[in-house]
Write a protein that holds these residues in place. Structure first.
Motif, PDB file in Angstrom:
ATOM      1  N   ALA A  61       3.362 -65.957  56.495  1.00  0.00           N
ATOM      2  CA  ALA A  61       3.337 -67.092  57.422  1.00  0.00           C
ATOM      3  C   ALA A  61       4.011 -66.726  58.742  1.00  0.00           C
ATOM      4  CB  ALA A  61       4.026 -68.301  56.791  1.00  0.00           C
ATOM      5  N   VAL A  62       5.104 -65.989  58.676  1.00  0.00           N
ATOM      6  CA  VAL A  62       5.801 -65.553  59.884  1.00  0.00           C
ATOM      7  C   VAL A  62       4.957 -64.533  60.635  1.00  0.00           C
ATOM      8  CG1 VAL A  62       7.853 -64.348  60.747  1.00  0.00           C
ATOM      9  CG2 VAL A  62       8.068 -66.024  58.895  1.00  0.00           C
ATOM     10  N   PHE A  63       4.371 -63.588  59.907  1.00  0.00           N
ATOM     11  CA  PHE A  63       3.562 -62.556  60.544  1.00  0.00           C
ATOM     12  C   PHE A  63       2.371 -63.162  61.282  1.00  0.00           C
ATOM     13  CE2 PHE A  63       4.788 -59.375  56.928  1.00  0.00           C
ATOM     14  CZ  PHE A  63       6.110 -59.464  57.333  1.00  0.00           C
ATOM     15  N   LEU A  64       1.674 -64.089  60.625  1.00  0.00           N
ATOM     16  CA  LEU A  64       0.479 -64.666  61.232  1.00  0.00           C
ATOM     17  C   LEU A  64       0.827 -65.641  62.348  1.00  0.00           C
ATOM     18  CD1 LEU A  64      -1.918 -65.160  58.190  1.00  0.00           C
ATOM     19  CD2 LEU A  64      -1.578 -63.189  59.672  1.00  0.00           C
ATOM     20  N   MET A  65       1.949 -66.333  62.227  1.00  0.00           N
ATOM     21  CA  MET A  65       2.367 -67.209  63.316  1.00  0.00           C
ATOM     22  C   MET A  65       2.731 -66.389  64.546  1.00  0.00           C
ATOM     23  SD  MET A  65       2.820 -70.110  64.649  1.00  0.00           S
ATOM     24  CE  MET A  65       2.565 -71.214  63.256  1.00  0.00           C
ATOM     25  N   SER A 103       3.555 -60.963  69.718  1.00  0.00           N
ATOM     26  CA  SER A 103       4.006 -60.789  68.344  1.00  0.00           C
ATOM     27  C   SER A 103       5.159 -59.794  68.238  1.00  0.00           C
ATOM     28  CB  SER A 103       2.842 -60.325  67.457  1.00  0.00           C
ATOM     29  OG  SER A 103       2.301 -59.109  67.941  1.00  0.00           O
ATOM     30  N   TRP A 104       5.147 -58.772  69.096  1.00  0.00           N
ATOM     31  CA  TRP A 104       6.211 -57.768  69.035  1.00  0.00           C
ATOM     32  C   TRP A 104       7.567 -58.391  69.353  1.00  0.00           C
ATOM     33  CZ3 TRP A 104       6.713 -53.001  67.173  1.00  0.00           C
ATOM     34  CH2 TRP A 104       7.809 -52.251  67.563  1.00  0.00           C
ATOM     35  N   ASP A 105       7.652 -59.134  70.435  1.00  0.00           N
ATOM     36  CA  ASP A 105       8.928 -59.723  70.822  1.00  0.00           C
ATOM     37  C   ASP A 105       9.335 -60.853  69.882  1.00  0.00           C
ATOM     38  OD1 ASP A 105       9.181 -58.013  72.966  1.00  0.00           O
ATOM     39  OD2 ASP A 105       8.272 -59.390  74.387  1.00  0.00           O
ATOM     40  N   LEU A 106       8.351 -61.607  69.385  1.00  0.00           N
ATOM     41  CA  LEU A 106       8.686 -62.722  68.502  1.00  0.00           C
ATOM     42  C   LEU A 106       9.287 -62.240  67.187  1.00  0.00           C
ATOM     43  CD1 LEU A 106       5.766 -65.284  68.930  1.00  0.00           C
ATOM     44  CD2 LEU A 106       8.200 -65.742  69.234  1.00  0.00           C
ATOM     45  N   THR A 129       1.927 -52.556  59.884  1.00  0.00           N
ATOM     46  CA  THR A 129       1.801 -53.934  60.374  1.00  0.00           C
ATOM     47  C   THR A 129       0.578 -54.101  61.257  1.00  0.00           C
ATOM     48  OG1 THR A 129       4.198 -54.240  60.302  1.00  0.00           O
ATOM     49  CG2 THR A 129       2.926 -55.732  61.712  1.00  0.00           C
ATOM     50  N   TYR A 130       0.443 -53.238  62.226  1.00  0.00           N
ATOM     51  CA  TYR A 130      -0.651 -53.399  63.183  1.00  0.00           C
ATOM     52  C   TYR A 130      -1.995 -52.979  62.592  1.00  0.00           C
ATOM     53  CZ  TYR A 130       2.498 -54.842  66.830  1.00  0.00           C
ATOM     54  OH  TYR A 130       3.403 -55.567  67.573  1.00  0.00           O
ATOM     55  N   ALA A 131      -1.997 -52.048  61.643  1.00  0.00           N
ATOM     56  CA  ALA A 131      -3.250 -51.695  60.974  1.00  0.00           C
ATOM     57  C   ALA A 131      -3.754 -52.847  60.118  1.00  0.00           C
ATOM     58  CB  ALA A 131      -3.054 -50.448  60.116  1.00  0.00           C
ATOM     59  N   THR A 132      -2.827 -53.589  59.538  1.00  0.00           N
ATOM     60  CA  THR A 132      -3.201 -54.674  58.634  1.00  0.00           C
ATOM     61  C   THR A 132      -3.545 -55.963  59.371  1.00  0.00           C
ATOM     62  OG1 THR A 132      -1.741 -53.723  56.950  1.00  0.00           O
ATOM     63  CG2 THR A 132      -2.470 -55.993  56.620  1.00  0.00           C
ATOM     64  N   ASN A 161      11.288 -55.196  62.942  1.00  0.00           N
ATOM     65  CA  ASN A 161      10.810 -54.383  61.834  1.00  0.00           C
ATOM     66  C   ASN A 161      10.078 -53.176  62.396  1.00  0.00           C
ATOM     67  OD1 ASN A 161      10.925 -54.257  59.073  1.00  0.00           O
ATOM     68  ND2 ASN A 161       9.069 -55.425  58.724  1.00  0.00           N
ATOM     69  N   ALA A 162      10.654 -52.588  63.450  1.00  0.00           N
ATOM     70  CA  ALA A 162       9.929 -51.615  64.272  1.00  0.00           C
ATOM     71  C   ALA A 162       9.582 -50.338  63.530  1.00  0.00           C
ATOM     72  CB  ALA A 162      10.771 -51.276  65.507  1.00  0.00           C
ATOM     73  N   ASP A 163      10.346 -49.980  62.509  1.00  0.00           N
ATOM     74  CA  ASP A 163      10.069 -48.733  61.796  1.00  0.00           C
ATOM     75  C   ASP A 163       8.859 -48.835  60.871  1.00  0.00           C
ATOM     76  OD1 ASP A 163      11.433 -50.494  60.152  1.00  0.00           O
ATOM     77  OD2 ASP A 163      12.433 -48.916  59.017  1.00  0.00           O
ATOM     78  N   ARG A 164       8.222 -50.016  60.819  1.00  0.00           N
ATOM     79  CA  ARG A 164       7.042 -50.194  59.960  1.00  0.00           C
ATOM     80  C   ARG A 164       5.828 -50.638  60.773  1.00  0.00           C
ATOM     81  NH1 ARG A 164      10.051 -53.244  54.822  1.00  0.00           N
ATOM     82  NH2 ARG A 164      11.884 -51.897  54.825  1.00  0.00           N
ATOM     83  N   TRP A 165       5.831 -50.349  62.059  1.00  0.00           N
ATOM     84  CA  TRP A 165       4.819 -50.894  62.949  1.00  0.00           C
ATOM     85  C   TRP A 165       3.408 -50.428  62.602  1.00  0.00           C
ATOM     86  CZ3 TRP A 165       1.594 -47.702  65.624  1.00  0.00           C
ATOM     87  CH2 TRP A 165       2.008 -46.376  65.812  1.00  0.00           C
TER      88      TRP A 165
END
Length: 469
Positions: free
Chosen positions: A35-39, A46-49, A61-64, A54-58
């Protein structure tokens, strides 16, 4: 690799399709961290929000989630279409990785084990789903005898870089593969030698990068830092990992079914016999029906990587001998997984119907007793965990709300999209340990840049009640 789809592939793909269809219908990602990811992706930063925390898993995240964010911002899809596209792209990720595995593997085991391992993980948006696929592709490439050692080294370097930005537990699973593979070799049951060399290199690089990235890309949100601190040791605490399988016996059954074929193929002294496989599958179906809930997938992530490493290294001792016992075990596994998927989504149907009763436009504080929202309770927790269908007179009130209202933050986002942005049901985030992911400054900036009245109302709500200074 032959293109034929056998019964195991068909059964596992059917379970994945069931998960995708039902999960998209019930918006399964919207009741937990998804819910947080999609919001965050609904808005234009989305990056700043959130994702800078969680930058070490970007990469994962962005592929998904990237396809849905692109559709939102380039095509201007509606809120309902955005949620559907987000679920489709999320569930498509493991399917695409499976297709790649089918293309590169020379032994029919990597794609089947990967497809199996993701099924219990699907309903929690963990980066492991993407990371385990990359790891399996890497290992399949190293096991290809037509590739030179130089090519294997290049592949390992490339995948080490990619996996650095996925999930730190991939380094630990590589270590598990190395240790078990070396032990099997000492017992006269060797696995391909260069996979052990590659696993050692991968483990060193990924574990080192975990500490380096943790230093360079630190989270700044205190509630995110606190959440990381609480969960940091869940991947290395054996007592906790055993506890997760005691809490969810269907999970233990699935893990045993994944390991079982390898115990026979590797000719271990302790083997899981075919009759035991059938019994475990039957018990797994019962447990999946009675005990699958929100936390099943959440807690599966703590052991999934190690189970995949163990199942794979055992299979690689004798890949051809693995195929025969794998048929019974993985077919049973698919039935258990499909049962758990159906059981989980049944809960979400009840939860969605409850939310639909609150259709008044605007903000609704459901912690106000006058609103009539069923109170969350810790009572009767044991029956809810193991016998959920028999744990209360009113299933929604006595079982679904205590389980699915556990992630208190998600309700506001879930109700906002489910009502087509008309209604926001929210809890007061006033408890110690509440996760508040969005920075107030970024929320205020997003509000200033938004022209949509419904989004502006929601952002104003976030700025007043659901952001961190």
């Amino acid at each position: 690799m032959e293109a034929r789809i056998d019964r195991i592939d068909a059964a596992l793909l059917a379970a994945l399709a069931l998960a995708a269809i039902l999960g998209t219908w019930t918006s399964a990602l919207m009741v937990n961290d998804g819910a947080v990811f999609l919001m965050a992706g609904w808005f234009d930063n989305s990056w700043d929000l959130y994702f800078s925390q969680n930058a070490d898993r970007w990469l994962a995240t962005y592929a998904t989630y990237g396809p849905a964010w692109v559709a939102r911002h380039l095509l201007g899809v509606s809120a309902r279409a955005y949620i559907v596209v987000a679920h489709i792209s999320y569930f498509a990720a493991p399917f695409v990785l499976w297709l790649v595995l089918r293309r590169v593997e020379t032994q029919r085991l990597f794609s089947q084990l990967y497809l199996a391992i993701v099924l219990p993980l699907l309903y929690f948006p963990t980066e492991l789903i993407f990371g385990l696929g990359l790891w399996a592709i890497w290992l399949a490439l190293l096991c290809d005898p037509t590739r030179s050692d130089r090519q294997a080294a290049i592949v390992t370097v490339v995948f080490a870089v990619l996996l650095t930005f996925v999930h730190p537990s991939i380094g630990l699973m590589s270590l598990v593969y190395l240790v078990v593979g070396a032990l099997l070799g000492s017992l006269g049951r060797p696995v391909p030698r260069r996979t052990l060399i590659g696993a050692s290199a991968l483990a060193v690089v990924l574990l080192a990068s975990y500490f380096i990235m943790g230093y360079l890309l630190k989270a700044t949100n205190p509630t995110v830092i606190a959440a990381f601190a609480i969960n940091r040791y869940a991947y290395i605490d054996p007592s906790w990992m055993l506890a997760t399988m005691a809490l969810f016996p269907a999970l233990a059954a699935q893990w045993l079914l994944l390991i079982a074929p390898g115990t026979q193929a590797a000719r271990l002294r302790w083997r899981i016999a075919p009759l035991a496989v059938t019994i475990v599958a039957a018990l797994g179906v019962v447990s999946a029906t009675l005990g699958t809930g929100l936390l099943t997938s959440t807690y599966a992530r703590h052991t999934a990587a190690y189970i995949l490493a163990l199942a794979t290294v055992l299979a690689l001792v004798a890949p051809k001998d693995w195929l025969a016992p794998a048929r019974r075990a993985l077919l049973g596994y698919a039935v258990v997984a499909a049962t758990a998927i159906a059981s989980y989504n049944a809960d979400l149907v009840f939860f969605g119907r409850l939310v639909d009763r609150y259709t008044a436009p605007g903000l609704i504080d459901i912690d106000d007793p006058a609103k009539g929202w069923p109170p969350s309770t810790n009572e009767n927790a044991g029956p809810r965990t193991y016998l959920k269908w028999f744990a209360g007179a009113d299933y929604t009130r006595d079982v679904v709300v205590p389980i699915y209202d556990w992630h208190r933050l998600a309700l506001a986002f879930y109700s906002y999209f489910r009502s087509d942005r008309r209604t926001v049901l929210y809890h007061r985030l006033d408890r110690s340990g509440d996760w508040i992911p969005f920075p107030c400054l970024v929320v205020a900036r997003t509000l200033a840049e938004s022209d949509d009245p419904q989004d502006r109302q929601f952002l104003a709500f976030l700025g007043q009640k659901y952001c961190i200074p």
